[in-house]
Design a protein around this motif. Structure first.
Motif, mmCIF file in Angstrom:
data_model
loop_
_atom_site.group_PDB
_atom_site.id
_atom_site.type_symbol
_atom_site.label_atom_id
_atom_site.label_comp_id
_atom_site.label_asym_id
_atom_site.label_seq_id
_atom_site.Cartn_x
_atom_site.Cartn_y
_atom_site.Cartn_z
ATOM 1 N N ASN A 190 1.364 5.552 -0.271
ATOM 2 C CA ASN A 190 2.748 5.398 -0.745
ATOM 3 C C ASN A 190 3.254 6.673 -1.415
ATOM 4 O O ASN A 190 4.400 7.080 -1.227
ATOM 5 C CB ASN A 190 2.867 4.214 -1.717
ATOM 6 C CG ASN A 190 2.764 2.883 -1.009
ATOM 7 O OD1 ASN A 190 2.956 2.787 0.204
ATOM 8 N ND2 ASN A 190 2.446 1.838 -1.754
ATOM 9 N N ARG A 191 2.364 7.322 -2.199
ATOM 10 C CA ARG A 191 2.734 8.578 -2.849
ATOM 11 C C ARG A 191 3.027 9.658 -1.812
ATOM 12 O O ARG A 191 4.014 10.377 -1.911
ATOM 13 C CB ARG A 191 1.626 9.034 -3.800
ATOM 14 C CG ARG A 191 1.995 10.279 -4.615
ATOM 15 C CD ARG A 191 0.809 10.817 -5.411
ATOM 16 N NE ARG A 191 -0.330 11.202 -4.610
ATOM 17 C CZ ARG A 191 -0.421 12.348 -3.911
ATOM 18 N NH1 ARG A 191 0.567 13.198 -3.892
ATOM 19 N NH2 ARG A 191 -1.514 12.611 -3.230
ATOM 20 N N GLU A 192 2.152 9.738 -0.794
ATOM 21 C CA GLU A 192 2.366 10.723 0.261
ATOM 22 C C GLU A 192 3.679 10.452 1.010
ATOM 23 O O GLU A 192 4.434 11.374 1.313
ATOM 24 C CB GLU A 192 1.185 10.718 1.240
ATOM 25 C CG GLU A 192 -0.087 11.298 0.658
ATOM 26 C CD GLU A 192 -1.289 11.133 1.587
ATOM 27 O OE1 GLU A 192 -1.126 10.582 2.701
ATOM 28 O OE2 GLU A 192 -2.389 11.538 1.189
ATOM 29 N N GLN A 193 3.934 9.163 1.286
ATOM 30 C CA GLN A 193 5.185 8.811 1.961
ATOM 31 C C GLN A 193 6.390 9.135 1.074
ATOM 32 O O GLN A 193 7.416 9.611 1.566
ATOM 33 C CB GLN A 193 5.185 7.330 2.330
ATOM 34 C CG GLN A 193 4.246 6.983 3.482
ATOM 35 C CD GLN A 193 4.208 5.479 3.765
ATOM 36 O OE1 GLN A 193 4.746 4.689 2.997
ATOM 37 N NE2 GLN A 193 3.570 5.117 4.868
ATOM 38 N N ALA A 194 6.270 8.893 -0.215
ATOM 39 C CA ALA A 194 7.365 9.194 -1.141
ATOM 40 C C ALA A 194 7.611 10.705 -1.200
ATOM 41 O O ALA A 194 8.759 11.156 -1.206
ATOM 42 C CB ALA A 194 7.059 8.647 -2.529
ATOM 43 N N GLU A 195 6.519 11.483 -1.245
ATOM 44 C CA GLU A 195 6.673 12.937 -1.243
ATOM 45 C C GLU A 195 7.328 13.415 0.047
ATOM 46 O O GLU A 195 8.203 14.276 0.034
ATOM 47 C CB GLU A 195 5.311 13.618 -1.422
ATOM 48 C CG GLU A 195 4.761 13.537 -2.825
ATOM 49 C CD GLU A 195 3.368 14.170 -2.946
ATOM 50 O OE1 GLU A 195 2.834 14.675 -1.930
ATOM 51 O OE2 GLU A 195 2.828 14.168 -4.062
ATOM 52 N N LYS A 196 6.881 12.821 1.164
ATOM 53 C CA LYS A 196 7.446 13.188 2.461
ATOM 54 C C LYS A 196 8.932 12.814 2.512
ATOM 55 O O LYS A 196 9.768 13.611 2.952
ATOM 56 C CB LYS A 196 6.680 12.477 3.579
ATOM 57 C CG LYS A 196 7.143 12.842 4.968
ATOM 58 C CD LYS A 196 6.318 12.125 6.021
ATOM 59 C CE LYS A 196 6.832 12.424 7.421
ATOM 60 N NZ LYS A 196 6.119 11.677 8.436
ATOM 61 N N ALA A 197 9.259 11.619 2.040
ATOM 62 C CA ALA A 197 10.655 11.171 2.021
ATOM 63 C C ALA A 197 11.484 12.050 1.089
ATOM 64 O O ALA A 197 12.633 12.403 1.405
ATOM 65 C CB ALA A 197 10.745 9.713 1.589
ATOM 66 N N SER A 198 10.901 12.431 -0.045
ATOM 67 C CA SER A 198 11.603 13.310 -0.988
ATOM 68 C C SER A 198 11.871 14.672 -0.358
ATOM 69 O O SER A 198 12.960 15.229 -0.488
ATOM 70 C CB SER A 198 10.773 13.465 -2.263
ATOM 71 O OG SER A 198 11.359 14.392 -3.132
ATOM 72 N N LYS A 199 10.877 15.203 0.322
ATOM 73 C CA LYS A 199 11.047 16.493 0.998
ATOM 74 C C LYS A 199 12.103 16.384 2.091
ATOM 75 O O LYS A 199 12.954 17.268 2.242
ATOM 76 C CB LYS A 199 9.712 16.953 1.578
ATOM 77 C CG LYS A 199 9.779 18.317 2.203
ATOM 78 C CD LYS A 199 8.432 18.769 2.727
ATOM 79 C CE LYS A 199 8.581 20.131 3.378
ATOM 80 N NZ LYS A 199 7.360 20.586 4.019
#
Length: 154
Positions: free
Chosen positions: A44-53
């Motif tokens: 979820n953190r990786e997806q959130a970082e990806k979505a943020s980027k």
């Protein structure tokens, strides 16, 4: 003591079979559950970082497009301003030319009217002179009267 040892071994065996095994299974399940939750949280953190980027990239792209649109609008506004100024200059030049032509026509009309009046006056003077013979003083007086009349008619 052997009996106690025997009962202790039996107790260990029973504890291991009925208490320790299920307790270890519960602990293993709990460990697996926590590891699974950690993995899910990491994903979820990786997806959130990806979505943020991706959102940051999209925002940057949108800002660039907005700036591009603003620049194009400025250029279009400047071009339109130049077109309006050029059209206004052309219109003022046409108006000026038309006014000069009208002034020239009015001037020609005035000259023609003045020529016609002079011709008429000359004929009238000649008629008066012929009708009566006059001396130089009378002739001077007659010319001054007619000049005065022409001035009043104007």
């Amino acid at each position: 003591m052997l009996t106690q040892l025997f009962f202790f071994v039996v107790l260990l065996f029973l504890l291991r079979k009925y208490a320790w095994g299920p307790l270890m299974n519960v602990m293993k399940e709990r460990e697996d559950h926590i590891a699974n939750e950690i993995d899910i949280a990491e994903k979820n953190r990786e997806q959130a970082e990806k979505a943020s980027k991706e959102a940051a990239d999209e925002l940057k792209k949108t800002r660039q497009e907005a700036q591009h649109l603003i620049d194009e609008a400025k250029k279009a506004g400047q071009k339109q301003e130049q077109d309006i100024i050029a059209a206004a200059r052309e219109a003022s030049e046409r108006i000026k030319q038309a006014a000069q032509e009208e002034i020239q026509q009015e001037k020609e009309k005035a000259i023609k009217a003045l020529q016609d009046q002079v011709a008429t006056l000359s004929v009238q003077i000649a008629t008066k002179v012929i009708e009566k013979e006059i001396n130089a003083q009378d002739q001077e007086k007659l010319i001054n009267e007619y000049i005065k009349e022409v001035g009043e008619e104007r």
